[in-house]
Design an enzyme around this catalytic site. Sequence first.
Site, PDB file in Angstrom:
ATOM      1  N   ALA A  12       0.793  -1.276   0.049  1.00  0.00           N
ATOM      2  CA  ALA A  12      -0.100  -0.141   0.046  1.00  0.00           C
ATOM      3  C   ALA A  12       1.056   1.224   0.189  1.00  0.00           C
ATOM      4  O   ALA A  12       0.272   2.480  -0.606  1.00  0.00           O
ATOM      5  CB  ALA A  12      -0.691   0.047   1.213  1.00  0.00           C
ATOM      6  N   ILE A  16       2.223   2.450  -6.953  1.00  0.00           N
ATOM      7  CA  ILE A  16       1.020   2.210  -7.266  1.00  0.00           C
ATOM      8  C   ILE A  16       0.147   2.215  -6.315  1.00  0.00           C
ATOM      9  O   ILE A  16      -1.108   2.729  -6.448  1.00  0.00           O
ATOM     10  CB  ILE A  16       0.981   0.569  -7.935  1.00  0.00           C
ATOM     11  CG1 ILE A  16       1.743   0.694  -9.217  1.00  0.00           C
ATOM     12  CG2 ILE A  16      -0.423   0.322  -8.477  1.00  0.00           C
ATOM     13  CD1 ILE A  16       1.999  -0.884  -9.776  1.00  0.00           C
ATOM     14  N   ARG A  92      12.455  -7.341  -9.584  1.00  0.00           N
ATOM     15  CA  ARG A  92      13.761  -8.101 -10.146  1.00  0.00           C
ATOM     16  C   ARG A  92      14.807  -7.038  -9.981  1.00  0.00           C
ATOM     17  O   ARG A  92      14.784  -5.870 -10.435  1.00  0.00           O
ATOM     18  CB  ARG A  92      13.509  -8.383 -11.657  1.00  0.00           C
ATOM     19  CG  ARG A  92      14.825  -9.281 -12.365  1.00  0.00           C
ATOM     20  CD  ARG A  92      14.479  -9.376 -13.811  1.00  0.00           C
ATOM     21  NE  ARG A  92      13.301 -10.228 -14.277  1.00  0.00           N
ATOM     22  CZ  ARG A  92      13.616 -11.701 -14.405  1.00  0.00           C
ATOM     23  NH1 ARG A  92      14.758 -12.132 -14.564  1.00  0.00           N
ATOM     24  NH2 ARG A  92      12.528 -12.367 -14.702  1.00  0.00           N
ATOM     25  N   ASN A 105       9.211 -14.119  -4.552  1.00  0.00           N
ATOM     26  CA  ASN A 105       7.728 -13.978  -4.758  1.00  0.00           C
ATOM     27  C   ASN A 105       6.829 -14.892  -4.002  1.00  0.00           C
ATOM     28  O   ASN A 105       5.852 -14.682  -3.395  1.00  0.00           O
ATOM     29  CB  ASN A 105       7.353 -13.636  -6.061  1.00  0.00           C
ATOM     30  CG  ASN A 105       7.574 -12.172  -6.542  1.00  0.00           C
ATOM     31  OD1 ASN A 105       6.936 -11.072  -5.660  1.00  0.00           O
ATOM     32  ND2 ASN A 105       8.324 -11.827  -7.438  1.00  0.00           N
ATOM     33  N   GLY A 130       1.253  -7.346  -8.800  1.00  0.00           N
ATOM     34  CA  GLY A 130       2.632  -7.433  -8.527  1.00  0.00           C
ATOM     35  C   GLY A 130       3.185  -8.826  -9.374  1.00  0.00           C
ATOM     36  O   GLY A 130       2.670  -9.593  -9.563  1.00  0.00           O
ATOM     37  N   ASP A 159      -2.231  -3.761 -20.009  1.00  0.00           N
ATOM     38  CA  ASP A 159      -1.918  -4.159 -21.598  1.00  0.00           C
ATOM     39  C   ASP A 159      -3.046  -3.752 -22.444  1.00  0.00           C
ATOM     40  O   ASP A 159      -2.756  -3.189 -23.708  1.00  0.00           O
ATOM     41  CB  ASP A 159      -1.538  -5.473 -21.721  1.00  0.00           C
ATOM     42  CG  ASP A 159      -0.573  -5.692 -20.705  1.00  0.00           C
ATOM     43  OD1 ASP A 159       0.557  -5.131 -20.516  1.00  0.00           O
ATOM     44  OD2 ASP A 159      -0.788  -6.776 -19.858  1.00  0.00           O
ATOM     45  N   HIS A 187       1.382 -11.571 -18.772  1.00  0.00           N
ATOM     46  CA  HIS A 187       1.559 -10.062 -18.470  1.00  0.00           C
ATOM     47  C   HIS A 187       3.222  -9.931 -18.597  1.00  0.00           C
ATOM     48  O   HIS A 187       3.645  -9.805 -17.448  1.00  0.00           O
ATOM     49  CB  HIS A 187       0.957  -9.418 -17.349  1.00  0.00           C
ATOM     50  CG  HIS A 187       1.533  -8.036 -17.017  1.00  0.00           C
ATOM     51  ND1 HIS A 187       1.276  -7.036 -17.780  1.00  0.00           N
ATOM     52  CD2 HIS A 187       2.232  -7.775 -15.986  1.00  0.00           C
ATOM     53  CE1 HIS A 187       1.958  -5.928 -17.337  1.00  0.00           C
ATOM     54  NE2 HIS A 187       2.516  -6.369 -16.274  1.00  0.00           N
TER      55      HIS A 187
HETATM   56  P1  NDP Z   1       5.154  -0.336  -7.251  1.00  0.00           P
HETATM   57  O1  NDP Z   1       4.013   0.115  -6.340  1.00  0.00           O
HETATM   58  O2  NDP Z   1       5.433   0.688  -8.377  1.00  0.00           O
HETATM   59  O3  NDP Z   1       4.775  -1.439  -7.869  1.00  0.00           O
HETATM   60  C1  NDP Z   1       4.317  -2.822  -7.291  1.00  0.00           C
HETATM   61  C2  NDP Z   1       4.298  -4.198  -8.029  1.00  0.00           C
HETATM   62  O4  NDP Z   1       3.530  -3.939  -9.305  1.00  0.00           O
HETATM   63  C3  NDP Z   1       5.312  -4.451  -8.613  1.00  0.00           C
HETATM   64  O5  NDP Z   1       5.768  -6.053  -8.593  1.00  0.00           O
HETATM   65  C4  NDP Z   1       5.456  -4.109 -10.172  1.00  0.00           C
HETATM   66  O6  NDP Z   1       6.028  -4.934 -11.085  1.00  0.00           O
HETATM   67  C5  NDP Z   1       4.041  -4.183 -10.452  1.00  0.00           C
HETATM   68  N1  NDP Z   1       3.424  -3.978 -11.612  1.00  0.00           N
HETATM   69  C6  NDP Z   1       2.440  -4.716 -12.586  1.00  0.00           C
HETATM   70  N2  NDP Z   1       2.105  -3.845 -13.511  1.00  0.00           N
HETATM   71  C7  NDP Z   1       2.951  -2.632 -13.510  1.00  0.00           C
HETATM   72  C8  NDP Z   1       2.906  -1.713 -14.297  1.00  0.00           C
HETATM   73  N3  NDP Z   1       2.339  -1.595 -15.360  1.00  0.00           N
HETATM   74  N4  NDP Z   1       3.727  -0.648 -13.869  1.00  0.00           N
HETATM   75  C9  NDP Z   1       4.462  -0.449 -12.818  1.00  0.00           C
HETATM   76  N5  NDP Z   1       4.388  -1.627 -12.011  1.00  0.00           N
HETATM   77  C10 NDP Z   1       3.822  -2.795 -12.065  1.00  0.00           C
HETATM   78  O7  NDP Z   1       6.362  -0.619  -6.345  1.00  0.00           O
HETATM   79  P2  NDP Z   1       6.967   0.097  -5.134  1.00  0.00           P
HETATM   80  O8  NDP Z   1       8.158  -0.412  -5.038  1.00  0.00           O
HETATM   81  O9  NDP Z   1       6.727   1.468  -5.319  1.00  0.00           O
HETATM   82  O10 NDP Z   1       5.865  -0.415  -4.040  1.00  0.00           O
HETATM   83  C11 NDP Z   1       6.110  -1.762  -3.779  1.00  0.00           C
HETATM   84  C12 NDP Z   1       5.334  -1.671  -2.050  1.00  0.00           C
HETATM   85  O11 NDP Z   1       5.163  -3.029  -1.706  1.00  0.00           O
HETATM   86  C13 NDP Z   1       6.759  -1.399  -1.195  1.00  0.00           C
HETATM   87  O12 NDP Z   1       6.001  -0.207  -0.421  1.00  0.00           O
HETATM   88  C14 NDP Z   1       7.021  -2.466  -0.421  1.00  0.00           C
HETATM   89  O13 NDP Z   1       7.253  -2.235   0.864  1.00  0.00           O
HETATM   90  C15 NDP Z   1       5.615  -3.233  -0.365  1.00  0.00           C
HETATM   91  N6  NDP Z   1       5.694  -4.677  -0.325  1.00  0.00           N
HETATM   92  C16 NDP Z   1       4.611  -4.992   0.425  1.00  0.00           C
HETATM   93  C17 NDP Z   1       4.364  -6.578   0.401  1.00  0.00           C
HETATM   94  C18 NDP Z   1       3.435  -7.088   1.478  1.00  0.00           C
HETATM   95  O14 NDP Z   1       2.489  -6.270   1.594  1.00  0.00           O
HETATM   96  N7  NDP Z   1       3.748  -8.326   2.018  1.00  0.00           N
HETATM   97  C19 NDP Z   1       5.589  -7.367  -0.085  1.00  0.00           C
HETATM   98  C20 NDP Z   1       6.601  -6.996  -0.616  1.00  0.00           C
HETATM   99  C21 NDP Z   1       6.479  -5.450  -0.838  1.00  0.00           C
HETATM  100  P3  NDP Z   1       7.570  -4.663 -11.802  1.00  0.00           P
HETATM  101  O15 NDP Z   1       8.715  -4.563 -10.333  1.00  0.00           O
HETATM  102  O16 NDP Z   1       7.885  -5.749 -12.550  1.00  0.00           O
HETATM  103  O17 NDP Z   1       7.475  -3.454 -12.163  1.00  0.00           O
END
Ligand code: NDP
Length: 328
Positions: A12, A16, A92, A105, A130, A159, A187
């Site tokens: 959260a 995103i 990644r 993951n 994610g 997409d 995706h």
């Molecule tokens: P984002 O909010 O930018 O992205 C989150 C995920 O969405 C990534 O895996 C990203 O994949 C994916 N994604 C899917 N489609 C898209 C798209 N079109 N464009 C961009 N992203 C896309 O990442 P942040 O790093 O800003 O935030 C992630 C948050 O999640 C952090 O606050 C972290 O602490 C948290 N987190 C929480 C977890 C939990 O609740 N248990 C576990 C892991 C992380 P891609 O990397 O391939 O772009």
Amino acid sequence: TRTPVNVTVTGAAGQIGYALLFRIASGQLLGADVPVRLRLLEIPQGLKAAEGTAMELDDCAFPLLRGIDITDDPNTAFDGANVALLVGARPRTKGMERGDLLEANGGIFKPQGKAINDHAADDVKVLVVGNPANTNALIAQAAAPDVPAERFTAMTRLDHNRALSQLAARTGVPVSEIRRLTIWGNHSATQYPDVFHAEIAGKNAAEVIDDQAWLADTFIPTVAKRGAAIIEARGASSAASAANAAIDHVHTWVNGTAEGDWTSMGIPSDGSYGVAEGLISSFPVTCKDGTYEIVQGLDVNEFSRTRIDASVKELEEEREAVRGLGLI
Ligand code: NDP
């Protein structure tokens, strides 16, 4: 007054998440008359930032927002969840092999799937955003044997929307006049945006475009590589458009597709169109009354067949890899 719908958002405090939460709270996810309660899941390092976002949500005084809970415990986050948006994932990083990414993951989506299984509401609908979204959805689903498998979906709506927009730009016809577009497969860069059944202002899209080379060499790669182009231009990955697509995905699932149109969703395959059963792959679907159905009976030409098969093969390899890791 209606009981609020519980919407759980993981990751959260991420980009995103920040683009998503305000729109959910304003009523754009479920409808302008549906009160919501937000449940924010973060990892411990993300909790403070999530609290900051919650303060801003409070400050919007959204009439439909009936509460915000913030936690790092999936069992609490998914308790009574009606809609679960799984956004947080392990990105990644340089030099990371696919197996490492899937394993990292797995450590996130397996416990989340179990928590959904044990605590979510009976009507829970899950959307995985994610990445690798399709396979993360498969991992969560496998950990939730008591939840009907079809409730686990992966996002290919971004997409789909990107493809609509590219077609509109090419033809000068507004997106509202373009229907029946399909994203097939994963995706990922192998996804296949299919225009052969699409209609542009009522005419067959492939005939309107009448340029196979543009489809193969410009349209398909532009849609598939759009994420990278945005990172290049913006210096950060797409966030608002990803959040928008997540809103669209759930809104359509809950409220239905328009008569005569369909959308694209990553859903568990029933074997339709030669996609191996159980893979979470994108299909053309219609939605009605909170359920979806794969559009049947479309002719798949040679051009499409090759591309769908390539993307499905990649999904099969990902499934084999997570099987090998004991994640499903
Ligand atoms: P984002 O909010 O930018 O992205 C989150 C995920 O969405 C990534 O895996 C990203 O994949 C994916 N994604 C899917 N489609 C898209 C798209 N079109 N464009 C961009 N992203 C896309 O990442 P942040 O790093 O800003 O935030 C992630 C948050 O999640 C952090 O606050 C972290 O602490 C948290 N987190 C929480 C977890 C939990 O609740 N248990 C576990 C892991 C992380 P891609 O990397 O391939 O772009």
